[in-house]
Scaffold this motif. Structure first.
Motif, PDB file in Angstrom:
ATOM      1  N   ARG A 275       0.791  -1.161   0.059  1.00  0.00           N
ATOM      2  CA  ARG A 275       0.111  -0.031   0.171  1.00  0.00           C
ATOM      3  C   ARG A 275       1.055   1.347  -0.084  1.00  0.00           C
ATOM      4  NH1 ARG A 275      -2.976  -0.875   4.452  1.00  0.00           N
ATOM      5  NH2 ARG A 275      -2.096   0.792   5.688  1.00  0.00           N
ATOM      6  N   LEU A 276       0.342   2.281  -0.631  1.00  0.00           N
ATOM      7  CA  LEU A 276       1.229   3.529  -0.596  1.00  0.00           C
ATOM      8  C   LEU A 276       0.222   4.620  -0.054  1.00  0.00           C
ATOM      9  CD1 LEU A 276       3.542   5.330  -1.737  1.00  0.00           C
ATOM     10  CD2 LEU A 276       1.981   5.789  -3.801  1.00  0.00           C
ATOM     11  N   ASN A 277       0.812   5.208   1.001  1.00  0.00           N
ATOM     12  CA  ASN A 277       0.049   6.319   1.733  1.00  0.00           C
ATOM     13  C   ASN A 277       0.913   7.618   1.716  1.00  0.00           C
ATOM     14  OD1 ASN A 277      -1.730   4.207   2.690  1.00  0.00           O
ATOM     15  ND2 ASN A 277      -0.363   3.714   4.248  1.00  0.00           N
ATOM     16  N   ARG A 278       0.172   8.572   2.139  1.00  0.00           N
ATOM     17  CA  ARG A 278       0.741  10.046   2.044  1.00  0.00           C
ATOM     18  C   ARG A 278       0.351  10.442   3.676  1.00  0.00           C
ATOM     19  NH1 ARG A 278       0.506  14.425  -2.404  1.00  0.00           N
ATOM     20  NH2 ARG A 278       2.492  13.823  -3.326  1.00  0.00           N
ATOM     21  N   ASP A 279       1.414  10.983   4.418  1.00  0.00           N
ATOM     22  CA  ASP A 279       1.422  11.294   5.938  1.00  0.00           C
ATOM     23  C   ASP A 279       0.606  12.893   5.778  1.00  0.00           C
ATOM     24  OD1 ASP A 279       3.439  12.925   5.508  1.00  0.00           O
ATOM     25  OD2 ASP A 279       4.697  11.641   6.847  1.00  0.00           O
ATOM     26  N   ALA A 280       0.680  13.473   6.874  1.00  0.00           N
ATOM     27  CA  ALA A 280      -0.042  14.718   6.948  1.00  0.00           C
ATOM     28  C   ALA A 280       0.897  15.874   6.497  1.00  0.00           C
ATOM     29  CB  ALA A 280      -0.310  15.136   8.536  1.00  0.00           C
ATOM     30  N   GLU A 281       2.242  15.524   6.354  1.00  0.00           N
ATOM     31  CA  GLU A 281       3.123  16.451   5.800  1.00  0.00           C
ATOM     32  C   GLU A 281       3.458  16.369   4.247  1.00  0.00           C
ATOM     33  OE1 GLU A 281       4.097  14.723   8.844  1.00  0.00           O
ATOM     34  OE2 GLU A 281       3.247  16.242   9.819  1.00  0.00           O
ATOM     35  N   GLY A 282       2.628  15.232   3.651  1.00  0.00           N
ATOM     36  CA  GLY A 282       2.661  15.040   2.273  1.00  0.00           C
ATOM     37  C   GLY A 282       3.693  14.125   1.914  1.00  0.00           C
ATOM     38  N   ARG A 283       4.516  13.457   2.725  1.00  0.00           N
ATOM     39  CA  ARG A 283       5.529  12.424   2.536  1.00  0.00           C
ATOM     40  C   ARG A 283       4.779  11.121   2.135  1.00  0.00           C
ATOM     41  NH1 ARG A 283       8.306  13.693   8.117  1.00  0.00           N
ATOM     42  NH2 ARG A 283       6.413  13.020   8.428  1.00  0.00           N
ATOM     43  N   HIS A 284       5.412  10.407   1.372  1.00  0.00           N
ATOM     44  CA  HIS A 284       4.891   9.113   0.819  1.00  0.00           C
ATOM     45  C   HIS A 284       5.322   8.090   1.718  1.00  0.00           C
ATOM     46  CE1 HIS A 284       4.240  11.071  -2.739  1.00  0.00           C
ATOM     47  NE2 HIS A 284       3.186  10.441  -2.942  1.00  0.00           N
ATOM     48  N   LYS A 285       4.509   6.966   2.250  1.00  0.00           N
ATOM     49  CA  LYS A 285       4.920   6.086   2.956  1.00  0.00           C
ATOM     50  C   LYS A 285       4.379   4.694   2.321  1.00  0.00           C
ATOM     51  CE  LYS A 285       5.370   8.175   7.461  1.00  0.00           C
ATOM     52  NZ  LYS A 285       5.003   7.973   8.845  1.00  0.00           N
ATOM     53  N   VAL A 286       5.312   3.795   2.337  1.00  0.00           N
ATOM     54  CA  VAL A 286       5.125   2.517   1.677  1.00  0.00           C
ATOM     55  C   VAL A 286       4.961   1.387   2.928  1.00  0.00           C
ATOM     56  CG1 VAL A 286       5.507   0.664  -0.004  1.00  0.00           C
ATOM     57  CG2 VAL A 286       6.031   3.003  -0.435  1.00  0.00           C
ATOM     58  N   ILE A 287       3.874   0.725   2.762  1.00  0.00           N
ATOM     59  CA  ILE A 287       3.589  -0.538   3.355  1.00  0.00           C
ATOM     60  C   ILE A 287       4.193  -1.845   2.905  1.00  0.00           C
ATOM     61  CG2 ILE A 287       1.876  -1.928   4.727  1.00  0.00           C
ATOM     62  CD1 ILE A 287       2.020   1.183   5.585  1.00  0.00           C
TER      63      ILE A 287
ATOM     64  N   GLN B  75       7.692  -5.962   5.167  1.00  0.00           N
ATOM     65  CA  GLN B  75       8.615  -5.843   6.607  1.00  0.00           C
ATOM     66  C   GLN B  75       8.034  -4.669   7.521  1.00  0.00           C
ATOM     67  OE1 GLN B  75      10.360  -6.186   3.427  1.00  0.00           O
ATOM     68  NE2 GLN B  75      10.538  -8.331   3.742  1.00  0.00           N
ATOM     69  N   GLY B  76       7.092  -3.748   7.072  1.00  0.00           N
ATOM     70  CA  GLY B  76       6.767  -2.733   7.680  1.00  0.00           C
ATOM     71  C   GLY B  76       6.500  -1.704   7.015  1.00  0.00           C
ATOM     72  N   GLU B  77       6.118  -0.368   7.436  1.00  0.00           N
ATOM     73  CA  GLU B  77       5.968   0.933   6.797  1.00  0.00           C
ATOM     74  C   GLU B  77       7.477   1.583   6.590  1.00  0.00           C
ATOM     75  OE1 GLU B  77       2.792   4.055   7.461  1.00  0.00           O
ATOM     76  OE2 GLU B  77       4.064   4.312   8.954  1.00  0.00           O
ATOM     77  N   ILE B  78       7.654   2.093   5.484  1.00  0.00           N
ATOM     78  CA  ILE B  78       9.027   3.041   5.394  1.00  0.00           C
ATOM     79  C   ILE B  78       8.450   4.198   4.607  1.00  0.00           C
ATOM     80  CG2 ILE B  78      10.484   0.654   5.205  1.00  0.00           C
ATOM     81  CD1 ILE B  78      10.538   1.531   2.052  1.00  0.00           C
ATOM     82  N   PHE B  79       9.441   5.242   4.804  1.00  0.00           N
ATOM     83  CA  PHE B  79       9.179   6.338   3.969  1.00  0.00           C
ATOM     84  C   PHE B  79       9.944   5.885   2.560  1.00  0.00           C
ATOM     85  CE2 PHE B  79       9.364   8.340   8.294  1.00  0.00           C
ATOM     86  CZ  PHE B  79       8.568   9.245   8.087  1.00  0.00           C
ATOM     87  N   PHE B  80       9.185   6.799   1.400  1.00  0.00           N
ATOM     88  CA  PHE B  80       9.595   6.403   0.392  1.00  0.00           C
ATOM     89  C   PHE B  80       9.416   7.394  -0.896  1.00  0.00           C
ATOM     90  CE2 PHE B  80       9.547   4.550  -4.161  1.00  0.00           C
ATOM     91  CZ  PHE B  80      10.400   3.672  -3.965  1.00  0.00           C
ATOM     92  N   ARG B  81      10.528   7.612  -1.541  1.00  0.00           N
ATOM     93  CA  ARG B  81      10.350   8.933  -2.566  1.00  0.00           C
ATOM     94  C   ARG B  81      10.978   8.717  -3.690  1.00  0.00           C
ATOM     95  NH1 ARG B  81      14.974  11.805   0.143  1.00  0.00           N
ATOM     96  NH2 ARG B  81      16.243  12.638  -1.591  1.00  0.00           N
TER      97      ARG B  81
END
Length: 133
Positions: A37-49, A52-58
């Protein structure tokens, strides 16, 4: 540090291939093993599930050179780097080059599994990029 370079030839222009792979929102369409899954946090940063867990991704891309730098990690201060590039092989053919890096703390068997996983993602890229618009 061990490296492993993987290539995929595509029947699509450099521009089409670059445009698809350089957009982080396309990650779930091709990196189906890595990106659950690909999410965006409140600051607009992408996070990938990932498995192995959640990571920041760009992704940082340069369409002129075809360079697509992918970064991911548990914090923005500790991102691994996956350098890739798209090169034109003619009007409607390109090659995608992905270099995997074995960072400290990654075992040889885990690195081999990551590389095998990448190879298993390549057919998804091919299907997406070569499909009709």
């Amino acid at each position: 540090m061990n490296t492993s370079t993987h290539t995929l030839t595509l029947m699509a222009s450099k521009e089409r291939t670059f445009d698809f792979l350089s957009r982080v929102e396309n990650l779930p369409k091709w990196a189906t093993l890595f990106c659950q899954r690909l999410n965006r946090d409140a600051e607009g940063r992408h996070k990938v599930i990932t498995p192995q867990g959640e990571i920041f991704f760009r992704i940082d891309g340069d369409s002129r050179t075809g360079v697509i730098d992918m970064y991911g990690g548990p914090t923005e201060a500790s991102l691994a780097h996956w350098p890739t590039r798209v090169i034109s092989l003619g009007d409607n053919e390109s090659i995608f080059i992905f270099t995997a890096l074995q960072y400290p703390g990654i075992s040889d068997s885990d690195f081999a599994a990551q590389c095998q996983g990448l190879e298993r993602e390549f057919p998804h890229i091919k299907a997406q990029v070569e499909s009709a618009l």
